[in-house]
Design a protein around this motif. Structure first.
Motif: not given
Length: 255
Positions: A5-14, A67-75, A80-86
């Motif tokens: 099976v082949r999926y096309d996720f070109n343009g997607k950000h995971a 598990s840390d809210a501040a760490s997740v916010a930084q991530a 989103t700096n790497y790729c604006p949409h998720i």
């Protein structure tokens, strides 16, 4: 096993939590193979370096404590700096905790299992969902996949924290799926039987043998088998399933 099976996720950000090892790592490879850009959120800096070297510009790595809210916010800010949409969120970060009876289970370990498995999944969803909603003027199409476990359905003896935390992930999935049902964002989870990964190092051999004895196919699943299901749940083809738990347990699950 050959993937036909082949999926096309070109343009997607995971975004893949726990993406530097185990099931998450296998899914990162599949996403990259399908053309996606991937943000790997993981707590292991050495494993992240290996992933970056392997995939190059196709991946963005972030050391994060889910598990840390501040760490997740930084991530989130970094990703989103790497790729604006998720477009896709895979919550794969998790731990088993020790094997012990309920009456003897250390409370500190119980809290640690829930912090990573449940709070971590919640925080990642809370961070990413608003970004998904922004796509297409509030009509974005997003995919969230949470890694639960058949233990969350059946409850494994001597693994109460893990079983209860994965039951919570199933419940969280169903709640969020209903909340987002009209947004174009689907939320599903998978409930694997045991898959041989580094998490086995956290278990006793007795518990590993018990898990194998419960699987009618008499073998453990592979990370690639899990990844193939995750790919479908993350694709545009999965458009009418949300708030659901998908069994992949070698025949173990009874519902």
């Amino acid at each position: 096993m050959t993937n036909t099976v082949r999926y096309d996720f070109n343009g997607k950000h995971a975004v893949v939590t726990g993406g530097a090892a185990g099931i998450g790592q296998a899914c990162v490879q599949q996403f990259v193979n399908a053309g996606a850009h991937v943000s790997i959120w993981d707590r292991d800096p050495q494993a992240l370096q290996v992933a970056q070297a392997l995939h190059g510009s196709k991946v963005h790595t972030v050391q994060v404590d889910v598990s840390d809210a501040a760490s997740v916010a930084q991530a989130l800010a970094s990703s989103t700096n790497y790729c604006p949409h998720i477009d896709i969120l895979l919550n794969s970060a998790g731990i088993t905790g020790p094997n012990a009876t309920v009456v003897d289970y250390p409370l500190s370990e119980w809290d640690r299992v829930f912090a990573i498995n449940v709070r971590g999944t919640l925080l990642a969803c809370q961070a990413v969902v608003p970004v998904m909603k922004l796509a297409g003027q509030g009509k974005g199409i997003g995919r969230i996949v949470n890694i639960a476990s058949v233990a969350g359905k059946e409850g494994n003896p001597n693994a109460s924290a893990y079983s209860a935390s994965k039951a919570a992930v199933i419940g969280l999935t169903k709640s969020l799926g209903k909340e987002l049902a009209l947004t174009g964002i689907t939320v599903n989870c998978i409930t694997p039987a045991a898959v041989r990964t580094g998490m086995f190092d956290q278990m006793t051999q007795q518990h590993i043998d018990f898990m194998l004895s419960k699987i009618p196919m008499n073998r453990f699943g592979s990370v690639d088998e899990i990844a193939h299901l995750v790919m479908w749940l993350s694709s545009d083809a999965c458009s009418f399933s949300t708030g659901a738990a998908f069994d992949i347990s070698g025949g173990r699950a009874t519902y």
